[in-house]
Design an enzyme around this catalytic site. Structure first.
Site, short mmCIF file in Angstrom:
data_model
loop_
_atom_site.label_atom_id
_atom_site.label_comp_id
_atom_site.label_asym_id
_atom_site.label_seq_id
_atom_site.Cartn_x
_atom_site.Cartn_y
_atom_site.Cartn_z
N GLU A 1 38.76 42.60 45.72
CA GLU A 1 37.66 43.52 46.04
C GLU A 1 37.61 43.82 47.55
OE1 GLU A 1 37.64 40.44 45.07
OE2 GLU A 1 35.72 39.40 45.34
N ARG A 2 38.44 43.11 48.33
CA ARG A 2 38.43 43.36 49.79
C ARG A 2 39.24 44.60 50.18
NH1 ARG A 2 36.03 38.97 50.21
NH2 ARG A 2 36.88 36.88 49.92
N CYS B 1 51.08 33.82 52.30
CA CYS B 1 51.27 32.54 51.62
C CYS B 1 52.59 31.90 52.01
CB CYS B 1 51.21 32.73 50.11
SG CYS B 1 52.61 33.66 49.52
N PHE C 1 43.92 39.49 48.41
CA PHE C 1 43.77 40.57 49.39
C PHE C 1 45.00 40.74 50.27
CE2 PHE C 1 42.84 37.06 52.26
CZ PHE C 1 43.39 37.51 53.45
N LYS D 1 43.11 43.54 38.08
CA LYS D 1 41.84 43.26 38.78
C LYS D 1 42.26 42.88 40.20
CE LYS D 1 39.30 40.65 40.37
NZ LYS D 1 39.04 40.74 41.84
N SER E 1 43.99 31.79 45.88
CA SER E 1 43.83 30.43 46.40
C SER E 1 43.93 29.40 45.27
CB SER E 1 42.48 30.32 47.11
OG SER E 1 41.45 30.64 46.21
N GLU F 1 44.81 24.76 54.11
CA GLU F 1 45.45 26.03 54.45
C GLU F 1 44.49 26.76 55.39
OE1 GLU F 1 45.58 28.98 51.26
OE2 GLU F 1 47.57 29.57 51.95
P1 NAD Z 1 41.12 34.28 46.36
O1 NAD Z 1 41.48 33.11 45.53
O2 NAD Z 1 39.83 34.24 47.10
O3 NAD Z 1 41.07 35.61 45.49
C1 NAD Z 1 42.13 35.96 44.64
C2 NAD Z 1 41.58 36.76 43.47
O4 NAD Z 1 40.70 35.92 42.71
C3 NAD Z 1 40.79 37.99 43.87
O5 NAD Z 1 41.11 39.05 42.99
C4 NAD Z 1 39.35 37.54 43.71
O6 NAD Z 1 38.48 38.60 43.38
C5 NAD Z 1 39.42 36.53 42.58
N1 NAD Z 1 38.38 35.50 42.69
C6 NAD Z 1 37.80 35.05 43.84
N2 NAD Z 1 36.90 34.10 43.55
C7 NAD Z 1 36.93 33.93 42.21
C8 NAD Z 1 36.22 33.06 41.31
N3 NAD Z 1 35.32 32.19 41.74
N4 NAD Z 1 36.52 33.15 40.00
C9 NAD Z 1 37.43 34.01 39.54
N5 NAD Z 1 38.12 34.86 40.36
C10 NAD Z 1 37.87 34.81 41.66
O7 NAD Z 1 42.34 34.51 47.38
P2 NAD Z 1 42.45 35.56 48.56
O8 NAD Z 1 41.57 35.12 49.68
O9 NAD Z 1 42.30 36.94 48.07
O10 NAD Z 1 43.98 35.37 48.96
C11 NAD Z 1 44.43 34.36 49.81
C12 NAD Z 1 44.99 33.19 49.04
O11 NAD Z 1 46.03 33.62 48.18
C13 NAD Z 1 45.63 32.15 49.94
O12 NAD Z 1 45.30 30.88 49.46
C14 NAD Z 1 47.12 32.42 49.78
O13 NAD Z 1 47.96 31.31 50.05
C15 NAD Z 1 47.18 32.80 48.36
N6 NAD Z 1 48.40 33.53 48.06
C16 NAD Z 1 49.36 32.90 47.34
C17 NAD Z 1 50.54 33.55 47.06
C18 NAD Z 1 51.61 32.87 46.26
O14 NAD Z 1 52.51 33.56 45.77
N7 NAD Z 1 51.56 31.57 46.09
C19 NAD Z 1 50.73 34.86 47.50
C20 NAD Z 1 49.72 35.49 48.22
C21 NAD Z 1 48.55 34.81 48.48
#
Ligand code: NAD
Length: 499
Positions: A176-177, A281, A149, A173, A226, A384
């Site tokens: 969804e937020r 991140c 998101f 994909k 994450s 985090e």
């Molecule tokens: P998230 O892991 O909750 O969601 C990321 C994606 O995964 C979304 O599209 C979500 O719909 C999907 N998802 C969520 N739960 C899932 C599941 N159980 N099974 C399969 N798919 C699932 O992350 P977020 O809250 O959207 O973003 C924040 C996180 O992203 C933080 O941890 C941040 O550090 C990380 N991030 C990392 C980078 C990087 O380059 N390392 C960059 C941006 C964000």
């Protein structure tokens, strides 16, 4: 209530699964739209459209594909404000920061205009007698990406621009937020000349993600989000034989040496710690001053700056430093971690818990927090936080500070603030972290370099954007070719002297 759609084969399609998730206005707490959550059948529909469209796109010469990218850049600039507004409205980040989100994606699109150069193969003339050897970079076919998101414009573009420039189809994909900007980007790509079916947006949750992981047609998956989800997708995607790169969470340390310019270090920490409400991140979440005297000086500089931070809705334009966090759930989690910090003995120097904003009482705003005397065993150090909470761990020496950052499970970004070139050089050489800043707090590499963390922040061999993206989105084929000589001597038509 506004109902968002999928974007499949050039058309907005209403969700048919009957499942939806709420999209909030984080500044007011109101639900402003609902986002359809795809079924496996809807994903299969997108895969079929992608599979049908991709071969012709792969056969389109790379210069023509690059021209679509060129036009897309123009359209992004044309619609910059519109995109940034839609982004702020769903994410909550400030308007200038939302433009930065679009801009950092746009720069990768610009880089992808160079695809014809990047896709050139290698050639060895006369590798043996009459033998030439050459390699070519061919697209993978249907590729997919799953994005977080916090950068709803930048990260999708980091993935789909190189994927498409290389001749693949791409299924996105998004989170969804905040799914509206990804849908707008797909429309703009078609306006730029991309044929239908090549860039599709399928909204959803785990069901849609699992459909991607298990689909035999999809050749590669890019993920950013994450760490637990990154590990899950990496493991299952690889075991299904796909090419996978997953980027996860972070805990970025900034080492402040005694000789650092303390005003510069404090200013850097304010932007890197609290910008975008800490939902980056590459945010700095741990300050590591070396020596007690350095720590005291740093905290003294930080406190008034933090107390002056302006927190508010994006509609206030340039008058806010950061906005709300993305959901009520995120706010509860952040405040829960703040409580754990207090109960585990950290010193809360700036307390943002009572933060209220008149007229926005139901918004997901979190006031800025600063913790001092944090120790490595505390939850606020290990996890985090992804909120406006900066923690300070005091280190006795440079070696202790270095070891602290090296021992943390995450390895996305880090920084050192110092006037000593030798210390900076030593730090950059020895640290086991993917992106390093020297007197630069958020060292996000530009489009033509690559982006990627180490340890639990990145899974897979190749980074995002830069030359790695062209490797990730292509397969190398190497051809060894021999044309036996002698054919040109086979016939003899001249009237030869009989000697
Ligand atoms: P998230 O892991 O909750 O969601 C990321 C994606 O995964 C979304 O599209 C979500 O719909 C999907 N998802 C969520 N739960 C899932 C599941 N159980 N099974 C399969 N798919 C699932 O992350 P977020 O809250 O959207 O973003 C924040 C996180 O992203 C933080 O941890 C941040 O550090 C990380 N991030 C990392 C980078 C990087 O380059 N390392 C960059 C941006 C964000």
């Amino acid at each position: 209530m506004k109902e968002l759609t999928h974007y499949i084969n050039g058309q907005h399609i209403r969700g048919t699964s009957g499942r939806f998730s709420d999209v909030f206005n984080p500044a007011t707490g109101e639900v402003q739209a609902r986002c359809p959550l795809a079924s496996p059948e809807e994903m299969a529909q997108a895969v079929a459209a992608a599979q049908a469209a991709q071969p012709k796109w792969a056969a389109t010469n790379p210069q023509r594909r690059a021209r679509v990218m060129m036009e897309f850049v123009r359209l992004l600039n044309r619609d910059m404000d519109k995109l940034a507004e839609a982004l702020s409205a769903e994410h909550g980040k400030t308007f200038p920061d939302a433009k930065g989100d679009v801009q950092r994606g746009l720069e990768v699109v610009e880089y992808c205009i160079g695809a014809p150069q990047m896709l050139k193969g290698e050639f060895t003339d006369s590798a043996g007698p009459g033998i030439d050897m050459y390699s070519m970079r061919q697209p993978l076919g249907v590729t997919a990406g799953i994005t977080p998101f916090n950068f709803p414009a930048m990260i999708p573009m980091w993935m789909f621009a190189p994927a498409l420039a290389c001749g693949n189809a791409f299924i996105l994909k998004p989170s969804e937020r905040d799914p509206s900007v990804p849908l707008m980007l797909a429309e703009l790509m078609e306006e730029a000349g991309l044929p239908k079916g090549l860039l599709q947006v399928v909204n959803g949750d785990k069901v849609a993600v699992d459909a991607i992981i298990d689909d035999p047609v999809i050749q590669s998956i890019g993920f950013v989000g994450s760490t637990p989800i990154a590990e899950y997708i990496y493991g299952r995607g690889c075991s299904n034989g796909k090419r996978v790169q997953c980027f996860g969470g972070a805990k970025n340390h900034m080492i402040v040496m005694p000789d650092a310019d303390m005003d510069q270090a404090a200013d850097a920490l304010i932007g890197a710690g609290y910008g975008a409400a800490g939902e980056r991140c590459m945010a700095i979440s741990v300050a590591v001053p070396v020596g007690d005297e350095t720590a005291d000086r740093l905290v003294e500089k930080l406190v008034p700056r933090i107390e002056n931070l302006k927190v508010g809705p994006w509609t206030a334009g340039n008058d806010v430093d950061y906005g709300p966090v993305v959901t009520a759930e995120a706010k509860t989690r952040i405040l829960g971690l703040v409580e754990s910090g207090i109960s585990q003995g950290a010193q809360l120097v700036v307390d943002g818990r009572g933060f209220k904003l008149q007229g926005y009482e139901d918004g997901f705003f979190v006031g800025p927090h600063l913790f001092d005397r944090v120790t490595p065993d505390m939850d606020i150090y290990r996890q985090e936080i992804f909120g406006p909470v900066l923690t300070t761990v005091r280190a006795g020496s440079y070696e202790e500070a270095l070891k602290l950052a090296m021992d943390h499970e995450y390895g996305n970004g880090t920084a050192i603030f110092t006037r000593d070139g030798d210390a900076a050089r030593d730090f950059a050489n020895r640290i086991n972290i993917g992106m390093v800043g020297i007197n630069v707090p958020i060292p996000v590499p530009l489009a033509y370099h690559t982006f990627g963390g180490w340890k639990k922040s990145g899974f897979g061999d190749l980074n995002q954007h830069g030359p790695d993206a062209f490797k990730f989105y292509t397969r190398t084929k190497t051809v060894t070719s021999r044309w036996p000589s002698g054919i040109k001597d086979g016939g003899e038509f001249n009237f030869k002297a009989m000697d």
